[in-house]
Design an enzyme around this catalytic site. Structure first.
Site, PDB file in Angstrom:
ATOM      1  N   SER A  82      26.013  -7.330  14.880  1.00 20.56           N
ATOM      2  CA  SER A  82      26.423  -8.041  16.091  1.00 20.56           C
ATOM      3  C   SER A  82      27.622  -7.363  16.763  1.00 20.56           C
ATOM      4  O   SER A  82      28.422  -6.696  16.110  1.00 20.56           O
ATOM      5  CB  SER A  82      26.791  -9.481  15.752  1.00 20.56           C
ATOM      6  OG  SER A  82      25.735 -10.124  15.082  1.00 20.56           O
TER       7      SER A  82
HETATM    8  N1  SAH Z   1      25.585 -10.782  10.475  1.00 19.28           N
HETATM    9  C1  SAH Z   1      24.903  -9.533  10.636  1.00 19.28           C
HETATM   10  C2  SAH Z   1      23.959  -9.553  11.809  1.00 19.28           C
HETATM   11  C3  SAH Z   1      22.583  -9.526  11.306  1.00 19.28           C
HETATM   12  S1  SAH Z   1      21.255  -9.559  12.465  1.00 19.28           S
HETATM   13  C4  SAH Z   1      25.884  -8.390  10.695  1.00 19.28           C
HETATM   14  O1  SAH Z   1      27.091  -8.649  10.717  1.00 19.28           O
HETATM   15  O2  SAH Z   1      25.454  -7.255  10.649  1.00 19.28           O
HETATM   16  C5  SAH Z   1      20.299 -10.868  11.796  1.00 19.28           C
HETATM   17  C6  SAH Z   1      19.744 -10.698  10.406  1.00 19.28           C
HETATM   18  O3  SAH Z   1      19.039 -11.897  10.102  1.00 19.28           O
HETATM   19  C7  SAH Z   1      18.738  -9.576  10.222  1.00 19.28           C
HETATM   20  O4  SAH Z   1      19.187  -8.722   9.230  1.00 19.28           O
HETATM   21  C8  SAH Z   1      17.456 -10.296   9.793  1.00 19.28           C
HETATM   22  O5  SAH Z   1      16.697  -9.575   8.847  1.00 19.28           O
HETATM   23  C9  SAH Z   1      18.001 -11.582   9.212  1.00 19.28           C
HETATM   24  N2  SAH Z   1      17.091 -12.727   9.167  1.00 19.28           N
HETATM   25  C10 SAH Z   1      16.184 -13.126  10.085  1.00 19.28           C
HETATM   26  N3  SAH Z   1      15.546 -14.234   9.680  1.00 19.28           N
HETATM   27  C11 SAH Z   1      16.067 -14.559   8.454  1.00 19.28           C
HETATM   28  C12 SAH Z   1      15.811 -15.600   7.509  1.00 19.28           C
HETATM   29  N4  SAH Z   1      14.913 -16.546   7.732  1.00 19.28           N
HETATM   30  N5  SAH Z   1      16.536 -15.620   6.375  1.00 19.28           N
HETATM   31  C13 SAH Z   1      17.461 -14.655   6.116  1.00 19.28           C
HETATM   32  N6  SAH Z   1      17.733 -13.646   6.971  1.00 19.28           N
HETATM   33  C14 SAH Z   1      17.053 -13.589   8.137  1.00 19.28           C
END
Ligand code: SAH
Length: 234
Positions: A82
């Protein structure tokens, strides 16, 4: 040699091409000042944590020069880390006290989890993609936050019942709705921060629980990758 000088001068300023450690540290400071403080992030604990956590360790090698760019960046498996401002805003809304237990859904690169750990939170991160979870685990351990952060592989779209109730829940992927299951896992006095809306664009919501009462406030538009799974998108 004039040619070399001319060429060096043609590069964008240090903030955009922070190729060395000093440059990265300077870029981190600039990010905190210009992208966070100047835009209304006032929580000094959030600012200090983001001034301390080396974001460059969470971005792919080819994006090193953009580690402190004012943008979300691509990581592996089509996911994103993000935008720094969004991490700061979500963390400020989450307002976790020292020693607080946080459930993070969508750990991705692990950057948000590291910021929370730097603020003294104990984090359970849930990530559906094993590849991302193991890379995040390694980075977090290398930075010494391993004792504060545990990362599980699984579908966190309906929360993580085993550790409930949670004082704080942060969801880093866009959800179609705030599921009843997620809210049911929120402790009294707890706070849930979650992007809710369509597949491409959402609103950043804060849900606060006061006993049986839930107070939801909208903190503006945002863009996250879709939350998948039982409580997310197909
Ligand atoms: N907080 C992260 C941003 C991640 S983007 C950072 O600081 O880098 C969102 C993430 O959510 C992705 O890696 C995706 O694989 C995950 N995601 C999507 N659906 C999900 C679910 N149902 N359970 C766990 N993770 C999930």
């Amino acid at each position: 040699m004039p040619a070399v000088t001319a060429r060096a001068a043609a590069y964008p300023p240090l903030v955009d091409r922070p190729a060395d450690a000093r440059g990265l540290e300077a870029a981190r400071g600039t990010m905190v000042g210009l992208q966070l403080r100047a835009r209304g992030i006032v929580d000094e604990r959030v600012l200090a944590a983001m001034a301390a956590v080396p974001r460059e360790r969470f971005v792919p090698a080819e994006s090193l020069d953009h580690a402190y760019a004012d943008a979300a960046l691509r990581i592996a498996a089509g996911q994103t880390i993000s935008q720094p401002y969004m991490v700061a805003l979500m963390t400020q809304l989450l307002d976790p006290p020292l020693g607080c237990r946080v459930l993070e859904i969508g750990t991705g690169s692990g950057y948000q989890a590291a910021v929370l750990a730097a603020m003294g939170c104990d984090v359970l991160g849930v990530e559906r993609l094993a590849e991302l979870a193991s890379a995040a685990r390694e980075r977090i351990a290398a930075l010494g936050f391993g004792v504060r952060v545990e990362i599980r592989v699984g579908d966190g779209s309906l929360g993580w019942d085993a550790g409930a109730p949670w004082e704080r829940i942060i969801v880093a992927a866009g959800a179609p709705t705030v599921s009843e299951e997620l809210v049911a896992q929120l402790a009294d006095g707890g706070r849930l921060v979650i992007p809710v809306g369509g597949r491409r664009e959402q609103d950043l919501l804060l849900v606060e629980r006061h006993g049986a009462e839930l107070v939801t406030t909208d903190h503006g538009p945002c863009v996250f990758v879709p939350l998948r799974g039982a409580g997310g998108w197909a």
